[in-house]
Each structure stands twice: as structure tokens, then as C-alpha cells.
Scaffold this motif. Structure first.
Motif, mmCIF file in Angstrom:
data_model
loop_
_atom_site.group_PDB
_atom_site.id
_atom_site.type_symbol
_atom_site.label_atom_id
_atom_site.label_comp_id
_atom_site.label_asym_id
_atom_site.label_seq_id
_atom_site.Cartn_x
_atom_site.Cartn_y
_atom_site.Cartn_z
ATOM 1 N N ASN A 118 57.665 -3.770 22.964
ATOM 2 C CA ASN A 118 59.052 -4.343 23.368
ATOM 3 C C ASN A 118 59.298 -5.607 23.437
ATOM 4 O O ASN A 118 60.357 -6.112 23.451
ATOM 5 C CB ASN A 118 59.410 -3.534 24.781
ATOM 6 C CG ASN A 118 59.442 -2.414 25.495
ATOM 7 O OD1 ASN A 118 60.179 -1.894 24.001
ATOM 8 N ND2 ASN A 118 59.019 -1.558 26.157
ATOM 9 N N SER A 119 57.976 -6.439 23.251
ATOM 10 C CA SER A 119 58.604 -7.614 23.467
ATOM 11 C C SER A 119 59.132 -7.999 21.830
ATOM 12 O O SER A 119 59.322 -8.728 21.291
ATOM 13 C CB SER A 119 57.628 -8.506 23.312
ATOM 14 O OG SER A 119 57.420 -9.709 23.398
ATOM 15 N N ASP B 52 54.023 -3.124 26.606
ATOM 16 C CA ASP B 52 54.492 -4.330 26.996
ATOM 17 C C ASP B 52 54.647 -5.218 25.231
ATOM 18 O O ASP B 52 55.757 -5.774 24.962
ATOM 19 C CB ASP B 52 54.279 -5.717 27.796
ATOM 20 C CG ASP B 52 54.089 -4.706 29.235
ATOM 21 O OD1 ASP B 52 54.801 -3.953 29.415
ATOM 22 O OD2 ASP B 52 53.177 -4.965 30.451
ATOM 23 N N ARG C 71 50.309 0.797 28.528
ATOM 24 C CA ARG C 71 50.605 -0.141 29.033
ATOM 25 C C ARG C 71 51.247 -1.761 28.496
ATOM 26 O O ARG C 71 52.199 -2.281 28.386
ATOM 27 C CB ARG C 71 50.929 -0.771 30.674
ATOM 28 C CG ARG C 71 51.954 -1.649 31.660
ATOM 29 C CD ARG C 71 53.560 -0.836 31.330
ATOM 30 N NE ARG C 71 54.293 -1.914 31.989
ATOM 31 C CZ ARG C 71 55.672 -1.587 31.636
ATOM 32 N NH1 ARG C 71 55.627 -0.092 32.585
ATOM 33 N NH2 ARG C 71 56.462 -2.264 32.411
ATOM 34 N N LYS C 72 50.054 -2.056 28.526
ATOM 35 C CA LYS C 72 49.797 -3.563 27.625
ATOM 36 C C LYS C 72 50.487 -3.170 25.476
ATOM 37 O O LYS C 72 51.218 -4.540 25.494
ATOM 38 C CB LYS C 72 48.637 -3.940 27.765
ATOM 39 C CG LYS C 72 47.765 -4.032 28.880
ATOM 40 C CD LYS C 72 46.618 -4.771 29.030
ATOM 41 C CE LYS C 72 45.972 -4.601 30.885
ATOM 42 N NZ LYS C 72 44.559 -4.880 30.271
#
Length: 186
Positions: A178-179, A175, A171-172
């Protein structure tokens, strides 16, 4: 004078377009393929850890040093090393600060989440592969610990914990991907 201003504006426009194109190129040539390969590794971990759980839950063989799950972990490590190495081949692509969070989250994904004492079978596992190393070492510790009554249940619990850590670390990475994607193509 107006001609010079128009040339300057045209030069600025070309510079901005070049900047946008090079950011899109970084996305297409680095970020997107590295994430695709990372997702392949993650899917491989999920698939194999599911198989480890099934072996632990359904095996009539008591958990000992000859349990088939240990051999499966060693083999999976050996035959998936290329997947993990491919992900790390992208790591040195960019030293830009904007890539550091993404790169570091991938490194953290592969780092050990459980500290296990050194065990003799470690050379059979291939790095970067801490999830399997953690599981293998944890299973060896469970097998060796005479104080653990239900070794199979403890092994199942440890396997599930490692999968949950992998999912949290995935998940990290997602994230940060996507950033960085938004930064590069927006």
C-alpha cells in the motif's frame, strides 16, 4: 523570449507526465501483478493449513510418521511450487530503493519463523516454502520427542502458531504494498 519560456514549460510538463506515466507503468506491470500472485500464495497457505488443522483435530490416527497430514504437506508443497516461484520471478524486476521494503517483506514472508533441526524428509519439500518446512519438521520433532504426552495437541498448537506468523508477515507485505502503491500512483 516568451516562446522559449513556453517551450521550456511545455518540456517540463511533458517530462513530469512521462515520470508519472512510468510510475503508473511500474505499478501496472510489476507491483499489482506481483501482489496478486502473492495473495494467491497466501490464500493457498491459509487453505492448506486449515486442512492440516482439520486433519490433526479430526483424525482417529495417532500422530506418527505415517499420519496422513505429513503426506498432505509433501504433496501440497510439490503442487504449489509454481505459485511461489511466480512470486519470486518479480523480485529482480527493480533494484530501486522504493521497491526494497516491498521485496524484502515478501522474502521475510517465506523465511523460516521456527528453527527446526535438519530432518531426513526435507528434500521432499520444495522451497521457497518455509512455512510447510517448519510445520513438517516441527511435526517430525513432535513425533520423535518421547517427552511430549499429547502429540496431537502440540501439533495443533504448532500449526496455529505458524498460521499466525504467516498472517503477521502477510500484514507487513500488505503495508509495504500500500505504501509503494501510494508512491507510484498518487
Amino acid at each position: 523570449m516568451i516562446g522559449t519560456i513556453l517551450k521550456l514549460l511545455d518540456t517540463l510538463k511533458n517530462g513530469i507526465n512521462f515520470y508519472k506515466d512510468s510510475k503508473k507503468s511500474l505499478f501496472s506491470n510489476y507491483l499489482e501483478p506481483s501482489m496478486k500472485d502473492f495473495q494467491t500464495v497466501h490464500e493457498n497457505y491459509l487453505l492448506t493449513f486449515k486442512e492440516y488443522l482439520e486433519l490433526l483435530m479430526n483424525s482417529e490416527i495417532p500422530l506418527n510418521k505415517n499420519h496422513p497430514v505429513l503426506n498432505k504437506i509433501r504433496n501440497d508443497s510439490l503442487f504449489s511450487e509454481d505459485l511461489r516461484n511466480k512470486v519470486f520471478s518479480y523480485y529482480d524486476y527493480s533494484n530501486k530503493d522504493s521497491f526494497s521494503n516491498f521485496n524484502n517483506s515478501i522474502i521475510r514472508y517465506f523465511q523460516s519463523s521456527i528453527k527446526v533441526p535438519f530432518f531426513d524428509s526435507a528434500p521432499y519439500l520444495h522451497s521457497p516454502n518455509s512455512a510447510r518446512i517448519d510445520l513438517y519438521g516441527g511435526l517430525i520433532n513432535i513425533i520423535s520427542d518421547e517427552g511430549i504426552v499429547d502429540k496431537s495437541e502440540k501439533a495443533i498448537e504448532q500449526t496455529r502458531y505458524i498460521v499466525s506468523e504467516l498472517q503477521a508477515n502477510y500484514r507487513k507485505v500488505l503495508d509495504n504494498y500500500n505504501s509503494l502503491k501510494n508512491e507510484l500512483i498518487m
